[in-house]
Enzyme design. Structure first.
Site, PDB file in Angstrom:
ATOM      1  N   GLU A  98      70.626 -47.578  10.237  1.00 41.35           N
ATOM      2  CA  GLU A  98      70.656 -49.076   9.775  1.00 41.35           C
ATOM      3  C   GLU A  98      69.211 -49.552   9.596  1.00 41.35           C
ATOM      4  OE1 GLU A  98      74.053 -47.691  12.264  1.00 41.35           O
ATOM      5  OE2 GLU A  98      71.621 -47.684  12.566  1.00 41.35           O
ATOM      6  N   GLN A 100      86.984 -29.680  14.125  1.00 44.22           N
ATOM      7  CA  GLN A 100      88.464 -30.031  13.935  1.00 44.22           C
ATOM      8  C   GLN A 100      89.051 -28.528  13.684  1.00 44.22           C
ATOM      9  OE1 GLN A 100      89.522 -32.771  14.983  1.00 44.22           O
ATOM     10  NE2 GLN A 100      91.735 -32.255  14.616  1.00 44.22           N
ATOM     11  N   ILE A 101      88.427 -27.962  12.692  1.00 43.01           N
ATOM     12  CA  ILE A 101      89.085 -26.373  12.188  1.00 43.01           C
ATOM     13  C   ILE A 101      89.326 -25.634  13.526  1.00 43.01           C
ATOM     14  CG2 ILE A 101      88.490 -24.563  10.926  1.00 43.01           C
ATOM     15  CD1 ILE A 101      87.659 -26.463   8.659  1.00 43.01           C
ATOM     16  N   HIS A 102      88.307 -25.723  14.414  1.00 43.45           N
ATOM     17  CA  HIS A 102      88.456 -24.877  15.398  1.00 43.45           C
ATOM     18  C   HIS A 102      89.463 -25.555  16.463  1.00 43.45           C
ATOM     19  CE1 HIS A 102      84.802 -23.242  14.283  1.00 43.45           C
ATOM     20  NE2 HIS A 102      84.416 -22.232  15.335  1.00 43.45           N
ATOM     21  N   GLU A 126      63.644 -40.177  13.396  1.00 37.34           N
ATOM     22  CA  GLU A 126      62.738 -40.510  12.048  1.00 37.34           C
ATOM     23  C   GLU A 126      63.209 -41.864  11.177  1.00 37.34           C
ATOM     24  OE1 GLU A 126      60.308 -38.679  11.438  1.00 37.34           O
ATOM     25  OE2 GLU A 126      60.564 -36.795  12.564  1.00 37.34           O
ATOM     26  N   PRO A 180      59.709 -48.579  24.644  1.00 39.75           N
ATOM     27  CA  PRO A 180      61.130 -49.155  25.037  1.00 39.75           C
ATOM     28  C   PRO A 180      61.656 -50.343  24.350  1.00 39.75           C
ATOM     29  CG  PRO A 180      59.636 -48.551  26.771  1.00 39.75           C
ATOM     30  CD  PRO A 180      58.659 -48.490  25.649  1.00 39.75           C
ATOM     31  N   THR A 204      57.169 -44.583  19.406  1.00 36.75           N
ATOM     32  CA  THR A 204      58.188 -45.576  19.870  1.00 36.75           C
ATOM     33  C   THR A 204      58.183 -46.140  21.354  1.00 36.75           C
ATOM     34  OG1 THR A 204      59.764 -44.462  18.485  1.00 36.75           O
ATOM     35  CG2 THR A 204      60.687 -45.656  20.220  1.00 36.75           C
TER      36      THR A 204
END
Length: 538
Positions: free
Chosen positions: A519, A488-490, A515, A261, A259
């Protein structure tokens, strides 16, 4: 509150297969529309079709698993019903865009109603289902699970909170277990024999290490595999003999520098240049998101060897670039050479998660690379893009396995907290809503896991490139939901760093980005391959 003691609904796999056929007809129609009207002009449709197709493909891959027992069948039915409901959400109000009638999914409605019913789903809250691994793979699972629990989990939180380095004893410990040789052929000092077992073992090991920590465990064995696959695809025999044994033992650890910039998934635009000089090449330019770049002994660098930029990816070549190990929080290296000296500087990129590996922007100036380090030598000039793809295809399958490991850790944390947290006088694990969430997590995880095994078998036969992209797209997006709901359950404690689930949440977020960003993967890879198959079948 709910009572889930009622007799479980019997799974109907024939109905599941028929419902999948209904959904697949919708997918096929939409792919036909993309073939007719173009993908780039219909990117939203292409993206949604890619994800829906990936979920249905995972569901179809589960049918054999579902035939192995009642729990397996109920998990399979729940997974397929969920995938069809998600397709329905994408389709609603956009039927004309997909090229189908408003009632296109009606023949699957009864199936979805049965296996998405709240009570049915809640009844699966504590049903993970067996993995059906053979004895050899269970040994692999047990070995890497023990290593993750004994060596990685005790330090994972410290590495995350302080953005620390992965201790060398983790690297050496994995090397002693043979982890870095799982993808290296036996004739080059590894353990790969050329069959499906190689790929499945890698998936199993990756999941267990990622369950311990994505940044400090699960990603360590990905980088050497990417380079090994590139060498398999185009390296000379001498190059394989030189590098693969060193990768297998972790004598050499590598990082991937592809990759840039301005160019991520669009590697055809790569600007880093490799200019021929006496005895080798001089590299110049900037790479970014070079994960593990400081600790690495070599970088796998994709560079432009043809100055004619109009040739695009056909002007790119792949190099193995030796370097000294640098400091995890930035490095500056110099090199003596006949061109006035070379320089390599790594600037760390701070991230919210996925810590331990560290990512860098690497500036390279007149860095000399011996001619022998061009993968494929003269025959490898202009072939770097293809060698990179050979490495990254299996990297996508591994990323799916990493996502499964992170999700499994999140599910276990959520169950443990739910069983020990009392609200209004009752454990929250007894609430129907909590049970339904935990069940959906378990169903998604087992579905993703089992389909990863199926893709591994395909890749062992030289197939499965599209399926690897699809499982990566589905699983990595699913991991965001699973870790979010675990958090969320926590409740409020899920937002506290002292609970592991907060780390799992930010780690999962990167999975749809690296990887192959989600999109790009869906629109430029999966949708194109779906259209290609559609056109070939006409």
């Amino acid at each position: 509150m709910t009572d889930v003691a009622a007799p479980p609904v019997t799974p109907d796999l024939a109905a599941a297969a028929a419902a999948l056929d209904v959904g697949q007809a919708v997918i096929d129609s939409a792919v036909g529309r993309l073939a007719e009207h173009g993908i780039d002009a219909n990117q939203v449709l292409a993206y949604d079709v890619a994800h829906a197709a990936a979920a249905l493909m995972c569901g179809r891959g589960l049918l054999d698993y579902g035939s192995k027992g009642d729990d397996e069948g109920r998990i399979t039915a729940a997974f397929i019903a969920d995938a069809l409901a998600d397709l329905g959400a994408k389709l609603f109000g956009r039927e004309a865009e997909w090229g189908v009638a408003n009632d296109a999914l009606d023949n699957a409605r009864n199936f979805v109603a049965t296996y998405r019913a709240s009570d049915f789903l809640a009844s699966l809250a504590n049903t993970d289902g067996p993995r059906h691994l053979g004895d050899d793979f269970e040994m692999v699972q047990d070995a890497f699970r023990r290593f993750a629990e004994d060596k990685i989990m005790p330090i994972a939180e410290e590495i995350h909170r302080h953005n620390g380095d992965i201790p060398e004893e983790i690297v050496t410990g994995l090397a002693e277990m043979g982890a870095f040789g799982l993808s290296i052929p036996e004739e080059y000092g590894g353990y790969a024999s050329g069959g499906a077992s190689d790929y499945i073992a890698m998936v199993v090991a990756t999941e267990e290490l990622s369950r311990g920590s994505l940044g400090a465990g699960g990603s360590l064995i990905t980088r050497p595999e990417i380079l090994a696959r590139a060498l398999e695809a185009g390296g000379t025999e001498e190059q394989k003999q030189e590098w693969m044994p060193k990768l297998a033992t972790a004598e050499v650890m590598n990082a991937v520098a592809v990759t840039e910039p301005d160019f991520g998934s669009d590697v055809a635009g790569v600007k880093v240049t490799a200019t021929q000089t006496d005895g080798g090449w001089l590299l110049n330019g900037v790479k970014t998101w070079c994960t593990y770049g400081a600790r690495a002994d070599v970088l796998m660098v994709l560079a432009r060897t043809d100055t004619d930029r109009s040739v695009g990816h056909r002007g790119l070549s792949m190099f193995i670039v030796p370097k000294e190990r640098g400091d995890g929080h930035g490095f500056e290296l110099t090199q003596e050479n006949d061109s006035g000296g070379g320089k390599m500087e790594g600037r760390p990129i701070d991230t919210i998660g996925y810590r331990g590996m560290h990512s860098y922007e690497v500036a390279i100036e007149n860095w000399f690379v011996p001619a022998d380090n061009l993968i494929g030598l003269d025959g490898g000039e202009g072939r770097g893009f293809y060698y990179q793809m050979a490495g990254f295809e299996n990297g996508r399958l591994q990323t799916a396995a990493r996502a499964v490991g992170v999700m499994q850790a999140a599910l276990e944390a959520a169950r443990d907290y739910a069983n020990n947290r009392v609200v209004f006088g009752e454990n929250i694990a007894e609430y129907q809503l909590t049970q339904a969430k935990l069940a959906r997590m378990a169903v998604i995880i087992q579905g993703a896991r089992q389909y990863s095994y199926e893709v591994a078998k395909l890749m062992a036969k030289g197939e499965g490139a599209m399926e690897a992209s699809m499982v990566k797209a589905y699983v990595c997006k699913a991991a965001e939901w699973v870790t979010r709901e675990a958090m969320q359950i926590h409740g409020g404690m899920g937002y506290a760093e002292e609970y592991t689930v907060s780390r799992l949440f930010v780690d999962a977020r990167v999975l749809s980005i690296f990887e192959g960003a989600d999109e790009v993967l869906c629109v430029k890879v999966i949708a194109r391959q779906l259209v290609g198959r559609h056109n070939a079948d006409k």
